[in-house]
Design a protein around this motif. Structure first.
Motif, PDB file in Angstrom:
ATOM      1  N   ARG A  21       2.823   5.096   3.098  1.00 33.43           N
ATOM      2  CA  ARG A  21       3.605   4.087   2.402  1.00 33.43           C
ATOM      3  C   ARG A  21       4.613   4.710   1.441  1.00 33.43           C
TER       4      ARG A  21
ATOM      5  N   THR B 155       0.380   6.847   8.657  1.00 32.10           N
ATOM      6  CA  THR B 155      -0.795   6.046   8.325  1.00 32.10           C
ATOM      7  C   THR B 155      -0.628   4.680   8.984  1.00 32.10           C
ATOM      8  N   ARG B 156      -1.686   3.890   8.941  1.00 35.89           N
ATOM      9  CA  ARG B 156      -1.587   2.568   9.548  1.00 35.89           C
ATOM     10  C   ARG B 156      -0.569   1.719   8.813  1.00 35.89           C
TER      11      ARG B 156
ATOM     12  N   GLN C 148      -0.047   6.626  14.730  1.00 39.75           N
ATOM     13  CA  GLN C 148      -1.096   6.388  13.732  1.00 39.75           C
ATOM     14  C   GLN C 148      -2.237   7.396  13.837  1.00 39.75           C
ATOM     15  N   VAL C 149      -2.486   8.073  12.724  1.00 39.86           N
ATOM     16  CA  VAL C 149      -3.580   9.030  12.645  1.00 39.86           C
ATOM     17  C   VAL C 149      -4.729   8.374  11.904  1.00 39.86           C
TER      18      VAL C 149
ATOM     19  N   THR D  21      -8.922   4.567  13.824  1.00 39.50           N
ATOM     20  CA  THR D  21      -8.577   3.716  14.955  1.00 39.50           C
ATOM     21  C   THR D  21      -7.248   4.144  15.577  1.00 39.50           C
TER      22      THR D  21
ATOM     23  N   SER E  37      -2.281   8.118   0.758  1.00 35.92           N
ATOM     24  CA  SER E  37      -3.303   8.073  -0.293  1.00 35.92           C
ATOM     25  C   SER E  37      -4.583   8.792   0.112  1.00 35.92           C
TER      26      SER E  37
ATOM     27  N   HIS F 292     -10.351   5.600   6.160  1.00 31.75           N
ATOM     28  CA  HIS F 292     -10.010   5.356   7.571  1.00 31.75           C
ATOM     29  C   HIS F 292      -9.040   6.409   8.085  1.00 31.75           C
ATOM     30  N   HIS F 293      -8.167   6.838   7.220  1.00 30.66           N
ATOM     31  CA  HIS F 293      -7.198   7.859   7.614  1.00 30.66           C
ATOM     32  C   HIS F 293      -7.882   9.220   7.704  1.00 30.66           C
TER      33      HIS F 293
ATOM     34  N   ASN G 216       1.742  13.852  -3.252  1.00 34.66           N
ATOM     35  CA  ASN G 216       1.546  12.472  -3.689  1.00 34.66           C
ATOM     36  C   ASN G 216       1.839  12.408  -5.180  1.00 34.66           C
TER      37      ASN G 216
ATOM     38  N   ASP H  54       6.954  13.993  -6.293  1.00 33.90           N
ATOM     39  CA  ASP H  54       7.692  13.045  -5.476  1.00 33.90           C
ATOM     40  C   ASP H  54       8.045  13.700  -4.140  1.00 33.90           C
ATOM     41  N   LEU H  55       7.633  13.080  -3.053  1.00 38.60           N
ATOM     42  CA  LEU H  55       7.859  13.696  -1.749  1.00 38.60           C
ATOM     43  C   LEU H  55       9.340  13.896  -1.468  1.00 38.60           C
TER      44      LEU H  55
END
Ligand SMILES: Cc1cc2nc3c(=O)[nH]c(=O)nc-3n(C[C@H](O)[C@H](O)[C@H](O)COP(=O)(O)OP(=O)(O)OC[C@H]3O[C@@H](n4cnc5c(N)ncnc54)[C@H](O)[C@@H]3O)c2cc1C
Lengths: 286, 319
Positions: free
Chosen positions: B209, B232-233, B246-247, B250, B265, B269-270, B284, B302-303
């Protein structure tokens, strides 16, 4: 199992969910798993420690229950039966499904089933679906695409194979109409839309829907819903076909991965990007 | 011992990146033989080491595009197992192949291991290594059935070099009743991204995100590192990048030598899909982001500052 029962469009339904069968019976398979947010460990036997007391309904199974309920609602008057297998507290997974709106539940509870691998689990669930079908044909079986404990994703297709029905897996979209189920799926290399006549099995992805959150009234109502408890004997499954005895894979060794060493955390003060580049080069990662 | 390898290929007949890895692994276990399912033309070159390749024609008047559906593929593999007496089948560990393996298990008595990162034969039995519980445990699993079906993760072995295709043995299967019931209404194969395959890439850069949809800085770093790009999702849900990127639990499971997460983050799940990576780098701007709990090299920043600077410095260092 056989069966789609005959036609007839329900009057007054919006066209979007036009349904051309009077009623369906849907079985949704759900699993109780250790909470993935908690520390999970393997025991001496390589099996997951399931006594942590912080178990929960496998998250993707919430999407499965939701999908089953949506199909049932659009069909008007359909029956949704939650099916679970596991030790005593596994019934919590079925209860959650009842709270969400399933009509009844079946809990397969038998010590001999402990230690089943994915194929053993599918074997038991298939026997349970067949027994459920004794009271009336089952048209649709819904599962989640994976359980967060084993993550094998083998159970849906194995269950369908045992039942002799089609499995449409990894659905991100499920529609039931005209006695058939249509599923959209997103695979690693392709997008597909598949269709099969009922009866069929569908496994849903976490992207299929937003699962509903049961309100207080629904939680209270669920307490009165029936939960049947069946043993392997009730299902006619010989105990040596399942559980550790029947498993075709055996865990020889299990170890926690060693903790990562020499970890670095820096706060960027203007040159962190350059430092990162140096780190990557130094560690031969770039 | 005969070891069959399902040679996954595009609809047009180009072998997938995992095929040569699986062939190399099969050669280390016994006599490797390939299985090629469907009408796609067999390429002139196949991974070296195959003793022969079994081409299975699917006799189907009803659905020419249906020959890759799981019931059909599993029947094709089962037919070759019967014909060769093979005791091991290796498949790439994809969701589609898991359906194939599940059917071989349920209908043909196979013992199945998914997501293996190693396979060996010890005292005559097949033993696979795999990580479980979001990459936090490693296990060794023995198959105690006469037929072992092992789904092998991308990158588990060095790829075999291409060589002239070996002797071809022709087979034909008529799909079972169930296989014939699946109707492929539509199928669109996605074109490659021009980058390494996400599942098997040595370096993976993931955006979350925090990218706010701008993957530019990640793309540039990926160019420099020869990396695959994942997400990410949240990033795929937002439509910033294709779903297959998506890594996670799922999505795709990756275990590259180097993982770089930017604006990610580190939700559990990730983590399930990347925690087995060799080196984890995280950028991050929140010092409390959970990804820092597992990062080998964490940067609070900051990326949009850190990534471009890293790219520029890499170019400078490497001339
Ligand atoms: C059943 C289920 C399955 C799921 N499966 C997956 C899965 O397979 N894969 C997956 O990824 N997720 C999955 N999720 C979602 C997962 O729970 C998280 O929601 C998701 O991973 C979070 O994505 P994110 O890190 O991009 O977003 P966030 O959690 O919102 O994190 C964004 C991060 O970016 C940082 N940031 C913001 N701006 C900047 C900047 N300029 N520079 C640097 N950092 C910045 C923020 O500090 C924050 O930490 C699943 C969820 C469920 C319920």
């Amino acid at each position: 199992m056989s069966i789609v029962r005959g036609g007839g469009t329900k009057v007054g339904q919006p066209a979007r969910c036009r349904v051309t069968f009077p009623a369906v019976r849907i079985v949704v398979a759900v699993k109780h798993v250790p909470d993935i947010q908690a520390d999970r460990t393997l025991g001496q036997d390589g099996r997951l420690a399931r006594d942590g007391g912080d178990g929960t309904l496998n998250e993707v199974d919430e999407n499965a229950v939701e999908a089953a309920l949506v199909v049932a609602e659009s069909a008007g008057g359909a029956e949704v039966i939650a099916l679970t297998m596991g030790p005593d507290d596994a019934v919590d997974a079925a209860r959650r499904a009842l709270q969400m709106g399933a009509d009844s539940a079946v809990h397969v509870l038998d010590e001999a089933a402990a230690g089943s691998d994915a194929l053993g689990t599918a074997h038991v669930l298939a026997a349970a679906v067949r027994k459920i079908a004794e009271d009336g044909p089952v048209d649709l079986v819904v599962t989640g695409m994976a359980a967060t404990d084993g993550l094998t994703s083998l159970v849906p297709a194995a269950l369908a194979a045992e039942l002799g029905i089609v499995a449409l897996t990894l659905a991100v979209d499920v529609t039931v109409a005209d006695g058939a189920v249509v599923v959209r799926r997103e695979l690693d290399h392709a997008d597909e839309t598949l269709r099969a006549a009922l009866p069929a099995l569908v496994s849903v992805s976490d992207r299929a829907n937003e699962a509903r959150y049961p309100n207080f009234a629904a939680i209270m109502a669920a307490r009165k819903k029936p939960v049947a408890v069946w043993s392997l004997a009730d299902l006619g499954v010989p105990p040596d076909e399942v559980g550790s005895a029947g498993a075709r894979t055996r865990i020889l060794a299990a170890e926690p991965r060693p903790a990562r060493k020499d970890r670095v955390l820096v706060t960027d003060t203007g040159d962190a990007g350059a430092q990162l580049a140096a780190y990557l080069v130094e560690h031969k990662l770039a | 011992m005969t070891v069959l390898v399902l040679l996954d290929h595009t609809d047009a007949g180009e072998p997938r990146a995992t095929a040569p890895e699986l062939v190399a692994l099969a050669c280390s276990l016994g006599e490797a033989e390939g299985v090629w399912v469907g009408a796609a033309p067999l390429p002139a070159q196949l991974p070296s080491g195959l003793a022969r390749v079994h081409r299975v024609a699917v006799a189907n008047d009803w659905a020419p595009e249906g020959e890759h559906v799981a019931p059909v593929v599993s029947e094709a593999v089962a037919a070759v197992v019967d014909a060769t007496g093979a005791s091991v089948v290796l498949l790439a560990s994809t969701f589609e192949n898991k359906d194939v393996a599940a059917r071989l298990g349920a209908l043909h008595g196979a013992g199945v291991v998914t997501d293996a990162d190693s396979v060996a034969v010890e005292h005559g039995t097949v033993v696979a290594g795999k990580t479980v519980l979001a990459g936090t445990w490693t296990t060794r699993v023995e198959v105690v059935a006469p037929l072992a079906v092992v789904l092998v993760k991308a990158g588990a072995a060095d790829a075999a070099e291409p060589a002239a295709a070996p002797e071809v043995v022709e087979h034909a299967v008529a799909p079972s009743y169930v296989g014939g019931l699946v109707e492929v209404v539509e199928r669109t194969e996605r074109a490659g991204t021009g980058r390494p395959d996400l599942a098997s890439a040595q370096t993976v850069i993931v955006g979350g995100r925090g990218t706010e949809g701008d993957f530019g800085p990640l793309e540039e770093l990926a160019d420099e590192l020869g990396a695959a790009i994942g997400a990410t999702r949240v990033a795929t849900d937002e439509g910033w990048i294709a779903r297959e990127a998506q890594v996670g639990q799922t999505g795709v499971t990756v275990s590259p030598r180097l993982y770089i997460g930017a604006g990610v983050s580190g939700a559990v799940h990730h983590r399930g899909g990347m925690q087995a990576a060799g080196t984890i780098v995280a950028v991050n701007n929140d010092p409390d982001a959970p990804i820092f709990e597992i990062a080998d090299y964490g940067i609070v920043g900051d990326l949009f500052e850190v990534l471009p600077q890293a790219t520029a410095e890499l170019r400078r260092l490497r001339g």
